[in-house]
Scaffold this motif. Structure first.
Motif, PDB file in Angstrom:
ATOM      1  N   GLU A   1       0.808  -1.222   0.000  1.00  0.00           N
ATOM      2  CA  GLU A   1       0.000   0.000   0.000  1.00  0.00           C
ATOM      3  C   GLU A   1       0.838   1.268   0.000  1.00  0.00           C
ATOM      4  OE1 GLU A   1       0.623  -1.277   4.251  1.00  0.00           O
ATOM      5  OE2 GLU A   1      -0.047  -2.240   2.412  1.00  0.00           O
ATOM      6  N   SER A   2       2.108   1.149   0.347  1.00  0.00           N
ATOM      7  CA  SER A   2       3.001   2.313   0.346  1.00  0.00           C
ATOM      8  C   SER A   2       3.814   2.415  -0.941  1.00  0.00           C
ATOM      9  CB  SER A   2       3.945   2.246   1.552  1.00  0.00           C
ATOM     10  OG  SER A   2       3.220   2.241   2.762  1.00  0.00           O
ATOM     11  N   GLY A   3       3.575   1.481  -1.850  1.00  0.00           N
ATOM     12  CA  GLY A   3       4.324   1.486  -3.095  1.00  0.00           C
ATOM     13  C   GLY A   3       5.668   0.794  -2.998  1.00  0.00           C
ATOM     14  N   VAL A   4       5.935   0.164  -1.859  1.00  0.00           N
ATOM     15  CA  VAL A   4       7.201  -0.545  -1.669  1.00  0.00           C
ATOM     16  C   VAL A   4       7.137  -1.888  -2.410  1.00  0.00           C
ATOM     17  CG1 VAL A   4       8.743  -1.619   0.016  1.00  0.00           C
ATOM     18  CG2 VAL A   4       7.579   0.524   0.574  1.00  0.00           C
TER      19      VAL A   4
ATOM     20  N   TRP B   1       1.852 -11.849  -0.282  1.00  0.00           N
ATOM     21  CA  TRP B   1       0.557 -12.241  -0.834  1.00  0.00           C
ATOM     22  C   TRP B   1      -0.569 -11.330  -0.371  1.00  0.00           C
ATOM     23  CZ3 TRP B   1      -3.834 -13.783   1.815  1.00  0.00           C
ATOM     24  CH2 TRP B   1      -3.679 -14.100   3.167  1.00  0.00           C
ATOM     25  N   ASN B   2      -0.372 -10.634   0.736  1.00  0.00           N
ATOM     26  CA  ASN B   2      -1.400  -9.723   1.244  1.00  0.00           C
ATOM     27  C   ASN B   2      -1.667  -8.556   0.299  1.00  0.00           C
ATOM     28  OD1 ASN B   2      -2.053 -10.817   3.983  1.00  0.00           O
ATOM     29  ND2 ASN B   2       0.144 -10.520   4.273  1.00  0.00           N
ATOM     30  N   TYR B   3      -0.750  -8.326  -0.625  1.00  0.00           N
ATOM     31  CA  TYR B   3      -0.879  -7.181  -1.539  1.00  0.00           C
ATOM     32  C   TYR B   3      -1.211  -7.615  -2.962  1.00  0.00           C
ATOM     33  CZ  TYR B   3       1.946  -5.793   2.450  1.00  0.00           C
ATOM     34  OH  TYR B   3       2.422  -5.619   3.731  1.00  0.00           O
ATOM     35  N   PHE B   4      -1.597  -8.868  -3.146  1.00  0.00           N
ATOM     36  CA  PHE B   4      -1.895  -9.361  -4.488  1.00  0.00           C
ATOM     37  C   PHE B   4      -3.047  -8.610  -5.154  1.00  0.00           C
ATOM     38  CE2 PHE B   4      -0.062 -13.954  -4.214  1.00  0.00           C
ATOM     39  CZ  PHE B   4       1.206 -13.426  -4.284  1.00  0.00           C
ATOM     40  N   SER B   5      -4.008  -8.149  -4.370  1.00  0.00           N
ATOM     41  CA  SER B   5      -5.196  -7.520  -4.958  1.00  0.00           C
ATOM     42  C   SER B   5      -4.998  -6.042  -5.264  1.00  0.00           C
ATOM     43  CB  SER B   5      -6.393  -7.673  -4.008  1.00  0.00           C
ATOM     44  OG  SER B   5      -6.131  -7.013  -2.774  1.00  0.00           O
TER      45      SER B   5
END
Length: 209
Positions: A32-35, A66-70
């Protein structure tokens, strides 16, 4: 990735074969921070429907990636043979370079259901166990062990939406330099160098014969 026009590869048959032969890639997506987050893992290329391809794989559930896959599209990177090219191999040029082959795949990523994960594991095992003296099949794994392992991973599928492939193999050099590079790569005896030389030979134009 930036690809000089002379090094662009657009033949999907060549690209898909490359991915299948170099299936251990890098999966990249951002939080979410673009990292950016990256994991090295095997991925399988599948034709889901005629002309529609996906990449399939899995990562450990303890891996936060995997929490950022969406959140956004993912990037999968596959690398092939590569080798340093000395400028001493050219007639006149004094600028050395690096020859290499690589493919980048961009696409939306989806988390798989348990049954899809098991099917993916079956495909992965069948591919890589085929060369084993005593291949292990997914049916050899007892159900409890299999289910426990499925719970510990997150399966994913990436739609193949954008493809960037580079085969940077001295195509911008004259015939003398091109053939000299092949000759020196062969002499090195290095496995990567030999593969680059073989690919360069296979891509010789009539003018370079």
């Amino acid at each position: 990735m930036y690809i000089p026009k002379f090094a662009q590869e657009t033949d999907w048959q060549v690209i898909s074969n490359f991915i299948r032969e170099n299936g251990f890639g890098i999966l990249i997506n951002t939080d979410e921070s673009g990292v950016p987050h990256a994991t090295h893992l095997p991925m399988t290329l599948k034709e889901k429907t005629p002309g529609k391809f996906v990449l399939e794989g899995h990562i450990a559930k303890v891996n936060p990636q995997w929490n950022y896959f969406s959140r956004a599209k993912a990037l999968a990177i596959f690398s092939g043979a590569h080798s340093y090219i000395s400028s001493s191999w050219y007639e006149k040029s004094k600028i050395p370079t690096w020859n290499y082959m690589a493919v980048h795949i961009h696409g939306a990523i989806r988390i798989l259901e348990d049954e899809e994960v098991i099917n993916g594991l079956r495909t992965l095992m069948e591919k890589y166990e085929a060369a084993s003296e005593k291949p292990v099949h997914i049916t050899d794994i007892d159900d409890k062990t299999l289910q426990n392992n499925v719970k510990a991973i997150v399966g994913f599928e990436i739609e193949v939406e954008e493809v960037n492939a580079t085969y940077k193999l001295s195509q911008n050099k004259n015939t003398t330099d091109y053939n000299s590079v092949i000759s020196h790569l062969k002499k090195s005896g290095d496995e990567n160098a030999l593969k680059v030389a073989a690919e360069m030979e296979a891509r010789k134009t009539d003018k370079q014969q």
